[in-house]
Motif scaffolding. Structure first.
Motif, mmCIF file in Angstrom:
data_model
loop_
_atom_site.group_PDB
_atom_site.id
_atom_site.type_symbol
_atom_site.label_atom_id
_atom_site.label_comp_id
_atom_site.label_asym_id
_atom_site.label_seq_id
_atom_site.Cartn_x
_atom_site.Cartn_y
_atom_site.Cartn_z
ATOM 1 N N PHE A 78 -14.307 -12.146 10.536
ATOM 2 C CA PHE A 78 -14.303 -10.935 11.354
ATOM 3 C C PHE A 78 -14.130 -9.745 10.434
ATOM 4 N N ASP A 79 -15.110 -8.856 10.462
ATOM 5 C CA ASP A 79 -15.076 -7.702 9.552
ATOM 6 C C ASP A 79 -14.878 -6.438 10.388
ATOM 7 N N HIS A 80 -13.924 -5.584 9.967
ATOM 8 C CA HIS A 80 -13.634 -4.386 10.761
ATOM 9 C C HIS A 80 -14.857 -3.479 10.889
ATOM 10 N N ALA A 81 -15.814 -3.612 9.949
ATOM 11 C CA ALA A 81 -17.001 -2.747 9.993
ATOM 12 C C ALA A 81 -17.832 -3.011 11.253
ATOM 13 N N GLU A 82 -17.579 -4.155 11.944
ATOM 14 C CA GLU A 82 -18.348 -4.455 13.158
ATOM 15 C C GLU A 82 -17.872 -3.652 14.367
ATOM 16 N N ILE A 83 -16.703 -3.011 14.274
ATOM 17 C CA ILE A 83 -16.285 -2.103 15.353
ATOM 18 C C ILE A 83 -16.094 -0.710 14.747
ATOM 19 N N GLU A 84 -16.163 0.312 15.617
ATOM 20 C CA GLU A 84 -16.162 1.677 15.057
ATOM 21 C C GLU A 84 -14.752 2.258 14.890
ATOM 22 N N GLU A 85 -13.729 1.588 15.456
ATOM 23 C CA GLU A 85 -12.394 2.206 15.496
ATOM 24 C C GLU A 85 -11.665 2.258 14.153
ATOM 25 N N GLY A 86 -12.038 1.421 13.186
ATOM 26 C CA GLY A 86 -11.322 1.415 11.901
ATOM 27 C C GLY A 86 -10.771 0.035 11.601
ATOM 28 N N PRO A 87 -9.768 -0.078 10.703
ATOM 29 C CA PRO A 87 -9.207 -1.394 10.373
ATOM 30 C C PRO A 87 -8.648 -2.071 11.628
ATOM 31 N N MET A 88 -8.655 -3.416 11.637
ATOM 32 C CA MET A 88 -8.142 -4.137 12.814
ATOM 33 C C MET A 88 -6.646 -3.950 12.957
ATOM 34 N N GLY A 89 -6.005 -3.661 11.840
ATOM 35 C CA GLY A 89 -4.562 -3.494 11.874
ATOM 36 C C GLY A 89 -4.047 -3.248 10.472
ATOM 37 N N PHE A 90 -2.729 -3.306 10.343
ATOM 38 C CA PHE A 90 -2.071 -3.012 9.063
ATOM 39 C C PHE A 90 -0.940 -3.998 8.854
ATOM 40 N N MET A 91 -0.744 -4.419 7.619
ATOM 41 C CA MET A 91 0.428 -5.225 7.281
ATOM 42 C C MET A 91 1.528 -4.265 6.825
ATOM 43 N N VAL A 92 2.682 -4.378 7.446
ATOM 44 C CA VAL A 92 3.818 -3.527 7.083
ATOM 45 C C VAL A 92 5.033 -4.419 6.862
ATOM 46 N N GLU A 93 5.733 -4.177 5.760
ATOM 47 C CA GLU A 93 6.912 -4.991 5.460
ATOM 48 C C GLU A 93 8.095 -4.536 6.307
ATOM 49 N N ASP A 94 8.910 -5.519 6.662
ATOM 50 C CA ASP A 94 10.110 -5.256 7.464
ATOM 51 C C ASP A 94 11.009 -4.225 6.786
ATOM 52 N N ARG A 95 11.114 -4.303 5.471
ATOM 53 C CA ARG A 95 12.039 -3.393 4.759
ATOM 54 C C ARG A 95 11.597 -1.927 4.866
ATOM 55 N N HIS A 96 10.327 -1.686 5.221
ATOM 56 C CA HIS A 96 9.876 -0.302 5.418
ATOM 57 C C HIS A 96 9.941 0.097 6.897
#
Ligand code: FAD
Length: 402
Positions: free
Chosen positions: A96-114
């Motif tokens: 699944f490639d985010h380029a197939e939808i127009e909204e942008g990245p499917m999501g983001f990885m964020v660390e708990d410590r941040h």
């Protein structure tokens, strides 16, 4: 001071809800039994979350995203492969490639410590009263105001009490709300690894016979691992020294990112399903894991909780504008109607996927390889999956809209 809302539990969902409601000018008190220092610790502990695009929009709207944006890794691609005991991955793969939808990245990885300190800072900025290091031990939601009694003796009063106190929610239990719950006999082994090669923002999900293995991209040449395994095996993995653990991980992880080394500790989470039989009552609402604890197979637990946050904020905002009592059953019933079907569907879907994929039965293996092949070859179906992963399906609350 008379409060509008008392929130029990300052995990990620409780804090996000407190910020969202305080930004709507509601007077909010949040109580958590852990100390503020323990919850705000900033060391790297290997825990991280896949935040869907819709969740990122919510965090942006409530003024939290800018505090973590520099540390967030966009998820540009998700690759799903069926793995086999002793045979490695099958040739069937979904990509699944985010380029197939127009909204942008499917999501983001964020660390708990941040994420955790960012939410705590935003709470302070938004004027939330934060009672740390105290436990709610009793509640009364039968009167004109909800009351919550702390173990220090203080009694808090508000129009609405919200239970954000996790899977074993005492708020739900004290209100007589039952739960449907079972264990998967699996434990999630969670850690982070450093690797030689760039991940290119790609997340991988390998379905292994003992349970799924997710490799999720963090900032730099580092990835987060969520390895669901039968509990006996997981306990053995957790007890190993680092070198033995890496030897066990390598055959499943593969060589696509080069040599790997452990970054930080390993954590074990017993996996189960826990679904409250209702999420609203007079003067009471449940949000996040208190309402629905699901299998991490699709990385959607926190995302579903943040959708509760956005939906409850929308319902309360509308109620206030109409001059309604925000703790009234009519208002909270609207929240329940909005979220109940969605979360029950998520619970059943993750349960079904886990049962379908976490075994080595040749018949089921054939079926899922066929399914993976079909989805992978149909662009419209693929785009539907991408939108689901990005949290863009169903009725989006205003805080999650573009
Ligand atoms: C292995 C694993 C990987 C995961 N990965 C992802 C992912 O990638 N993406 C995703 O969306 N989700 C993920 N999840 C799910 C996500 O971690 C949870 O859904 C989310 O953290 C739940 O947050 P919460 O605030 O609802 O509850 P909790 O984090 O359980 O917080 C509850 C809080 O309530 C407090 N509390 C409890 N009782 C009381 C009381 N009586 N008085 C005062 N305070 C009280 C506790 O101290 C605690 O701080 C994962 C889960 C697991 C197990």
């Amino acid at each position: 001071m008379m409060q509008d809302v008392v929130i029990v539990g300052g995990g990620l969902n409780g804090c996000a809800l407190a910020v969202a409601l305080a930004r709507m000018n509601l007077a909010v008190t949040l109580v958590d039994m852990a100390s503020a220092e323990a919850r705000g610790a900033r060391g790297f502990d290997g825990r991280s979350y896949a935040l869907a695009l819709a969740s990122q929009r919510l965090l942006r709207r409530i003024g939290v995203w800018d505090r973590v944006a520099d540390e967030a890794q966009p998820m540009l691609e998700i690759k799903v492969t069926d793995g086999r005991a002793g045979e490695g991955p099958s040739p069937f793969m979904m990509q699944f490639d985010h380029a197939e939808i127009e909204e942008g990245p499917m999501g983001f990885m964020v660390e708990d410590r941040h994420l955790r300190p960012a939410l705590l800072d935003a709470m302070t900025e938004a004027g939330v009263r934060h009672v740390a290091g105290q436990r709610v031990v009793a509640q009364d939601t039968g009167g004109a105001r909800a009351q919550a009694t702390l173990d220090g003796g203080e009694v808090l009063e508000a129009a609405l009490l919200v239970g954000c106190d996790g899977r074993g929610s005492g708020t739900a239990a004290r209100a007589g709300i039952g739960r449907m719950a079972w264990s998967y006999g699996q434990t999630g082994v969670v850690c982070a690894v450093d690797h030689d090669m760039d991940h290119g923002g790609a997340a991988h999900q390998f379905f292994m016979p003992g349970g799924p293995l997710a490799i999720l991209p963090l900032k730099g040449r580092r990835s987060s691992i969520v390895w669901s395994e039968r509990t006996e095996r997981a306990e053995a993995l957790l007890a190993m020294d680092d070198a033995a653990f890496l030897d066990a991980l390598r055959p499943a992880f593969g060589s696509h990112l080069g040599e790997i080394a452990l970054a930080g500790e390993r954590w074990g989470y017993p996996l189960g399903l826990s679904l409250a039989e209702r999420v609203a009552d007079r003067r009471l609402a449940l949000v996040g894991d208190a309402a629905h604890g699901v299998h991490p197979i699709a990385g959607q637990g926190l995302n579903a909780g943040l959708k509760d946050v956005a939906a409850l904020a929308a319902v309360l905002d509308e109620a206030r504008r109409r001059g309604e009592d925000i703790g009234g059953l009519a208002v909270l019933g609207r929240y329940q109607t909005w979220r109940r079907f969605d979360t029950a569907t998520l619970a059943m879907a993750t349960d079904g996927f886990n049962r379908l994929f976490s075994n080595d039965n040749p018949l089921l293996r054939g079926m899922r390889d066929l399914g993976i092949g079909v989805v992978g070859s149909l662009p419209r179906l693929r785009r539907a999956f991408i939108r689901e992963a990005a949290g863009l399906t169903g009725e989006l609350p205003p805080l999650m809209r573009p």
